[in-house]
Design a protein around this motif. Structure first.
Motif, PDB file in Angstrom:
ATOM      1  N   ILE A 219       0.840  -1.207   0.000  1.00 30.39           N
ATOM      2  CA  ILE A 219       0.000   0.000   0.000  1.00 30.39           C
ATOM      3  C   ILE A 219       0.871   1.251   0.000  1.00 30.39           C
ATOM      4  O   ILE A 219       0.625   2.211  -0.746  1.00 30.39           O
ATOM      5  N   LEU A 220       1.915   1.248   0.832  1.00 23.60           N
ATOM      6  CA  LEU A 220       2.825   2.401   0.870  1.00 23.60           C
ATOM      7  C   LEU A 220       3.506   2.611  -0.475  1.00 23.60           C
ATOM      8  O   LEU A 220       3.716   3.746  -0.918  1.00 23.60           O
ATOM      9  N   TRP A 221       3.867   1.513  -1.138  1.00 27.05           N
ATOM     10  CA  TRP A 221       4.511   1.624  -2.450  1.00 27.05           C
ATOM     11  C   TRP A 221       3.558   2.210  -3.480  1.00 27.05           C
ATOM     12  O   TRP A 221       3.940   3.054  -4.301  1.00 27.05           O
ATOM     13  N   ARG A 222       2.283   1.779  -3.436  1.00 26.95           N
ATOM     14  CA  ARG A 222       1.290   2.326  -4.354  1.00 26.95           C
ATOM     15  C   ARG A 222       1.096   3.824  -4.117  1.00 26.95           C
ATOM     16  O   ARG A 222       1.018   4.619  -5.062  1.00 26.95           O
TER      17      ARG A 222
ATOM     18  N   ALA B 260      12.258   5.861  -1.932  1.00 24.53           N
ATOM     19  CA  ALA B 260      11.075   5.390  -1.206  1.00 24.53           C
ATOM     20  C   ALA B 260      10.922   3.880  -1.325  1.00 24.53           C
ATOM     21  O   ALA B 260      10.613   3.196  -0.347  1.00 24.53           O
ATOM     22  N   ARG B 261      11.168   3.336  -2.526  1.00 25.41           N
ATOM     23  CA  ARG B 261      11.042   1.892  -2.714  1.00 25.41           C
ATOM     24  C   ARG B 261      12.046   1.130  -1.868  1.00 25.41           C
ATOM     25  O   ARG B 261      11.701   0.159  -1.185  1.00 25.41           O
ATOM     26  N   ASN B 262      13.306   1.558  -1.902  1.00 25.43           N
ATOM     27  CA  ASN B 262      14.335   0.867  -1.120  1.00 25.43           C
ATOM     28  C   ASN B 262      14.074   0.977   0.374  1.00 25.43           C
ATOM     29  O   ASN B 262      14.334   0.033   1.135  1.00 25.43           O
ATOM     30  N   LEU B 263      13.554   2.137   0.814  1.00 19.76           N
ATOM     31  CA  LEU B 263      13.234   2.307   2.232  1.00 19.76           C
ATOM     32  C   LEU B 263      12.091   1.380   2.650  1.00 19.76           C
ATOM     33  O   LEU B 263      12.147   0.749   3.716  1.00 19.76           O
ATOM     34  N   ILE B 264      11.063   1.282   1.816  1.00 20.70           N
ATOM     35  CA  ILE B 264       9.930   0.397   2.128  1.00 20.70           C
ATOM     36  C   ILE B 264      10.386  -1.058   2.170  1.00 20.70           C
ATOM     37  O   ILE B 264      10.004  -1.820   3.070  1.00 20.70           O
TER      38      ILE B 264
END
Length: 295
Positions: A34-37, A63-67
């Motif tokens: 959900i966070l990635w979306r 953001a992707r690597n952090l998630i």
């Protein structure tokens, strides 16, 4: 008040069961998805300017690597006791696993080096080994670049470089100075040419083309000097004469422009140089001599 304690105890006990761990893992992965979306929607690449597009792409990768990192930490915490038990049971084959996974470990170490030293970022033009291109993506294992030719011209192909190369190969960041970069344009010259007149024509062409951004570029380079404590050349165009041999002379033009405009600026300088060079007396006389010899 006291009724809530048994509820917490039941939930804590359930979390220690296999089903509880599975549900917690599914919830963690779902939250990450959900966070990635949401990140994709907020940082989608819909800007009109190239610089803002590169900035948004960099934020999206970050953001992707952090998630992914937070999700791995959460899942690792949920299964920590099971992982510890599995690690102990695999101690007898640890040596074999290390040999088999050495490439994986090398890529992870290279990724750690990338995260700590930051030799390049998304949007930079880099040269690593035999590959040259613009960085499109970085993750735990590889760096993906859009392959380029001389002059930062995109070929339409992509190259995937393992992060382990960072440990064994030097990396050249061709856009390390950021918004403005220093480029070199080599012009071959015949020994019979009037080199001083050609130098003047080349310098005049470069100043004419680069004039709109010279002041901004010079200010940018001075800020980098103050921030990073390094010596950088001036943004003002300069021409260097290189004598390779009695039959091979080169005029090397140093000029400054934005990374994405290098090809366009280089072509504009060449056209302006040919225009000014055509007005030189020596050039006209040589052209007439060549025509006479051809006749």
């Amino acid at each position: 008040m006291h009724s809530t304690y048994p509820l917490f105890g039941i939930l804590a006990a359930f979390a220690q069961t296999e089903l509880g761990r599975i549900i917690a893992t599914v919830v963690s992965v779902s939250i990450a998805a959900i966070l990635w979306r949401v990140s994709q929607k907020r940082l989608r690449l819909s800007s009109a300017t190239m610089l803002d597009v590169e900035h948004r792409r960099g934020n999206l990768v970050l953001a992707r690597n952090l998630i992914i990192g937070l999700t791995l930490v959460a899942v690792g915490s949920i299964w920590a006791t099971k992982i510890a038990g599995a690690a102990l049971s695999l101690a007898a084959v640890a040596g074999a696993v290390l040999i088999i996974s050495k490439e994986f470990l090398a890529n992870v170490l290279g990724s750690a080096m990338l995260a700590i030293s930051r030799p390049y970022r998304v949007g930079d033009f880099i040269e690593m080994g035999d590959a040259t291109g613009r960085v499109l993506d970085t993750d735990l294992m590889v760096t993906t670049i859009a392959e380029t030719l001389e002059g930062h011209q995109l070929t339409g192909r992509t190259a995937v470089l393992p992060n382990s190369l960072l440990l064994v190969r030097p990396v050249k960041n061709l856009t390390a100075t950021g918004a403005y970069v220093i480029n070199l344009l080599n012009i071959a010259a015949d020994p019979a040419d009037d080199l001083l007149s050609m130098e003047k024509a080349l310098l005049q062409a470069a100043k004419e083309v680069c004039a709109p951004w010279l002041r901004d570029a010079d200010s940018h380079l001075q800020q980098l000097e103050s921030r990073d404590l390094v010596n950088l050349p001036s943004a003002e165009p300069r021409v260097l004469l290189q004598l390779h041999s009695a039959r091979e002379y080169t005029l090397a033009l140093r000029y400054c422009c934005r990374p994405n405009d290098r090809v366009k600026v280089e072509q504009s300088i060449l056209r302006a140089f040919l225009k000014y060079r055509g007005t030189l007396p020596a050039s006209a006389a040589r052209d007439q001599r060549i025509l006479a010899e051809a006749a």
